[in-house]
Design an enzyme around this catalytic site. Sequence first.
Site, PDB file in Angstrom:
ATOM      1  N   HIS A   1       0.424  -4.351  -4.434  1.00 24.34           N
ATOM      2  CA  HIS A   1      -0.267  -4.836  -3.238  1.00 24.34           C
ATOM      3  C   HIS A   1       0.742  -5.129  -2.127  1.00 24.34           C
ATOM      4  O   HIS A   1       1.837  -5.618  -2.393  1.00 24.34           O
ATOM      5  CB  HIS A   1      -1.079  -6.093  -3.560  1.00 24.34           C
ATOM      6  CG  HIS A   1      -2.175  -5.837  -4.539  1.00 24.34           C
ATOM      7  ND1 HIS A   1      -2.674  -6.809  -5.370  1.00 24.34           N
ATOM      8  CD2 HIS A   1      -2.878  -4.712  -4.833  1.00 24.34           C
ATOM      9  CE1 HIS A   1      -3.642  -6.312  -6.118  1.00 24.34           C
ATOM     10  NE2 HIS A   1      -3.773  -5.035  -5.813  1.00 24.34           N
TER      11      HIS A   1
ATOM     12  N   ASN B   1     -10.617   1.640  -6.384  1.00 23.24           N
ATOM     13  CA  ASN B   1     -11.051   1.573  -7.787  1.00 23.24           C
ATOM     14  C   ASN B   1     -12.474   1.029  -7.778  1.00 23.24           C
ATOM     15  O   ASN B   1     -12.659  -0.184  -7.689  1.00 23.24           O
ATOM     16  CB  ASN B   1     -10.142   0.649  -8.620  1.00 23.24           C
ATOM     17  CG  ASN B   1      -8.740   1.177  -8.767  1.00 23.24           C
ATOM     18  OD1 ASN B   1      -8.514   2.385  -8.746  1.00 23.24           O
ATOM     19  ND2 ASN B   1      -7.779   0.287  -8.927  1.00 23.24           N
TER      20      ASN B   1
ATOM     21  N   GLY C   1       2.132   5.758   0.932  1.00 24.94           N
ATOM     22  CA  GLY C   1       3.235   6.337   0.178  1.00 24.94           C
ATOM     23  C   GLY C   1       3.824   5.301  -0.754  1.00 24.94           C
ATOM     24  O   GLY C   1       3.270   4.978  -1.799  1.00 24.94           O
ATOM     25  N   SER C   2       4.958   4.730  -0.370  1.00 25.25           N
ATOM     26  CA  SER C   2       5.591   3.656  -1.137  1.00 25.25           C
ATOM     27  C   SER C   2       6.395   2.817  -0.156  1.00 25.25           C
ATOM     28  O   SER C   2       6.271   2.991   1.058  1.00 25.25           O
ATOM     29  CB  SER C   2       6.497   4.225  -2.237  1.00 25.25           C
ATOM     30  OG  SER C   2       7.580   4.935  -1.663  1.00 25.25           O
ATOM     31  N   MET C   3       7.236   1.920  -0.674  1.00 31.94           N
ATOM     32  CA  MET C   3       7.969   1.005   0.206  1.00 31.94           C
ATOM     33  C   MET C   3       8.883   1.737   1.196  1.00 31.94           C
ATOM     34  O   MET C   3       9.212   1.192   2.243  1.00 31.94           O
ATOM     35  CB  MET C   3       8.812   0.038  -0.626  1.00 31.94           C
ATOM     36  CG  MET C   3       8.004  -0.960  -1.417  1.00 31.94           C
ATOM     37  SD  MET C   3       9.019  -2.054  -2.425  1.00 31.94           S
ATOM     38  CE  MET C   3       9.739  -3.132  -1.181  1.00 31.94           C
TER      39      MET C   3
ATOM     40  N   HIS D   1      -5.662   8.040  -3.722  1.00 30.19           N
ATOM     41  CA  HIS D   1      -5.462   6.795  -2.981  1.00 30.19           C
ATOM     42  C   HIS D   1      -4.035   6.656  -2.477  1.00 30.19           C
ATOM     43  O   HIS D   1      -3.775   5.964  -1.509  1.00 30.19           O
ATOM     44  CB  HIS D   1      -5.813   5.607  -3.872  1.00 30.19           C
ATOM     45  CG  HIS D   1      -5.317   4.292  -3.341  1.00 30.19           C
ATOM     46  ND1 HIS D   1      -5.682   3.808  -2.105  1.00 30.19           N
ATOM     47  CD2 HIS D   1      -4.479   3.373  -3.867  1.00 30.19           C
ATOM     48  CE1 HIS D   1      -5.096   2.646  -1.896  1.00 30.19           C
ATOM     49  NE2 HIS D   1      -4.351   2.359  -2.945  1.00 30.19           N
TER      50      HIS D   1
ATOM     51  N   ALA E   1       0.472   7.874  -3.470  1.00 29.93           N
ATOM     52  CA  ALA E   1       1.405   8.752  -4.167  1.00 29.93           C
ATOM     53  C   ALA E   1       1.214   8.705  -5.675  1.00 29.93           C
ATOM     54  O   ALA E   1       1.310   9.713  -6.362  1.00 29.93           O
ATOM     55  CB  ALA E   1       2.847   8.360  -3.806  1.00 29.93           C
TER      56      ALA E   1
END
Length: 268
Positions: free
Chosen positions: A33, A142, A174-176, A197, A199
């Site tokens: 999150h 979800n 994506g990510s951080m 939703h 990567a």
Amino acid sequence: GLKAGYDDVVARHPKAGHPRGLGHLGTLGTGNHFIELCLDEAGDVWVMLHSGSRGVGNRFGTYFIERAKYEMRRWYINLPDEDLAYFAEGSEGFIDYVRAVSWAQKYALANREVMMDQVLAVLKRTFPDLVTTQHAVNCHHNYVSREKHFGKDVYLTRKGAVSAKDGELGIIPGSMGARSFIVRGRGNPDSFCTCSHGAGRAMSRNEAKRRFTMADHIAATAGVECRKDEGVIDETPMAYKDIDAVMAAQSDLVDIVHTLRQVVCVKG
């Protein structure tokens, strides 16, 4: 309205109750999150956050899974795996589960709305001239939805996936340290009008902790104001799949509307 719905579920199923009940509303949560400030290709600022129903939805799910397993044993239904347990449509368990999961989805939606209002209020204190020029995109990832596909009315479960109906806006993080995307659905029927939703993880959290060092994480998140400590190694960008490859693989499901890059990432 949220309290009444929660009370109704717990009145019928006391063991489904969560110790904090509604007390998590407006909180981020842990794990993957996040709250991010991003810039799009034109330099406009986007606020993006990812959270859900917090522990309440998880508690509901865990409880009703066990109830479904009990029902299988009660009716002597032998399954190849007990995790395939189910409620027959129209049964009491089915009706109560649908009611509970529907409430959890409303709670998740409200949770994100509350947090977004809080983040915008903080930004406006620092940037009083800040104005919002786009409608918020608020989507579940979800969840269960009653929809029609291939001529049939069905209950569709999207796990780690979002709705991508024709023209519908969605979010693919994506990510951080990787890019994220605002997309518009193409309504592909073969995917049940669905896209990913995000990567998605390339490895487990424990594997990421074993494989990567703080130096790896710092290098991967260069240019992003974020946590750079041992507590987020399991969320380091390398623990996730290549978001560009993921987007290329679903080019028949969505069109990219905006490409975002993080400048601030707050992990729960």
